[in-house]
Design a protein around this motif. Structure first.
Motif, PDB file in Angstrom:
ATOM      1  N   LEU A  64       0.916  -1.111   0.025  1.00  0.00           N
ATOM      2  CA  LEU A  64      -0.049   0.076  -0.400  1.00  0.00           C
ATOM      3  C   LEU A  64       0.715   1.204   0.316  1.00  0.00           C
ATOM      4  N   ALA A  65       0.585   2.311  -0.706  1.00  0.00           N
ATOM      5  CA  ALA A  65       0.581   3.612  -0.435  1.00  0.00           C
ATOM      6  C   ALA A  65      -0.157   4.588  -0.429  1.00  0.00           C
ATOM      7  N   ALA A  66       0.375   5.385  -0.242  1.00  0.00           N
ATOM      8  CA  ALA A  66      -0.620   7.044   0.398  1.00  0.00           C
ATOM      9  C   ALA A  66      -0.204   7.934   0.042  1.00  0.00           C
ATOM     10  N   TYR A  67      -0.073   8.838  -0.458  1.00  0.00           N
ATOM     11  CA  TYR A  67       0.009  10.439  -1.180  1.00  0.00           C
ATOM     12  C   TYR A  67      -1.069  11.123  -0.675  1.00  0.00           C
ATOM     13  N   THR A  68       0.475  12.726   0.142  1.00  0.00           N
ATOM     14  CA  THR A  68      -1.168  13.467   0.640  1.00  0.00           C
ATOM     15  C   THR A  68      -1.305  14.635  -0.220  1.00  0.00           C
TER      16      THR A  68
END
Length: 214
Positions: A175-179
């Motif tokens: 998983l990866a999360a870019y904000t």
């Protein structure tokens, strides 16, 4: 506004950063399939999906509340399948919305006998030589916070972003999360919500060699 034309580099990044050593090659007809049959995916509008079951439903991908799947950029790389998630408003082109225009990716490897959840140190080693700000091994998930790179895949994004690894029904899931920069959105909270959504939707199935034929 975070346009959908920025999502291509995100998918490319995920394909370039597999969980090496944890991901094997798929075999058989199932390993060659890219798109989930239309009757198993739930459309929101156009190519916007609420969820996508992968590998005969052993891993069901969906975003946290307010986030949808971009069905136009589902990908299969040499080591698995990649799903891109963004705010439903961003994908539909509608202004406003109750969530920030963050972007998340889910990469699912083919199932393996004896597969193990990668730990934070392994995730960090795979990211080398990139700088890692934090390492965390939690219950059923391992996380790393990267120091840079988020702004190269998300316009006006925070350079810092989170990656995570988990195991679902014998599949290693990355998983990866870019904000967005300055949005106040917690990438860690977002990636944990994503992981919990995957766990809740993916039915627990025994992993036996005969099950692959199902």
């Amino acid at each position: 506004m975070f346009g959908v034309n920025r999502f291509g580099p995100v998918v490319a990044l995920v394909l370039a950063l597999p969980l090496a050593g944890c991901i094997g090659e798929g075999t058989g007809k199932e390993g060659m399939e890219l798109r989930t049959p239309a009757d198993k995916a739930k459309p929101v509008s156009g190519k916007i999906l609420s969820k996508v079951p992968l590998y005969n439903g052993r891993v069901v991908v969906a975003g946290p509340k307010g986030y949808c799947i971009d069905g136009s950029v589902l990908r299969q790389g040499g080591v698995g399948r990649v799903v891109l998630i963004a705010s439903c408003n961003t994908l539909s082109g509608k202004p406003g919305g109750s969530v920030d225009p963050a972007v998340m990716t889910v990469s699912v490897s083919p199932r393996q006998l004896g597969a193990k959840q990668p730990n934070a140190n392994e995730l960090s080693a795979l990211a080398a030589p990139a700088k890692v700000l934090a390492l965390e091994d939690g219950d059923g998930i391992s996380l790393v916070r990267m120091a840079s790179g988020g702004d190269s895949v998300l316009a006006h994004g925070d350079p810092r972003y989170w990656r995570a690894g988990m195991l679902i029904n014998g599949h290693v899931v990355s998983l990866a999360a870019y904000t967005p920069k300055g949005s106040g959105t917690s990438g860690k909270a977002l990636i944990m919500a994503l992981a919990e959504t995957l766990r809740e939707l993916s039915p627990v199935k025994d992993y036996t060699p005969s099950a692959d034929a199902e």
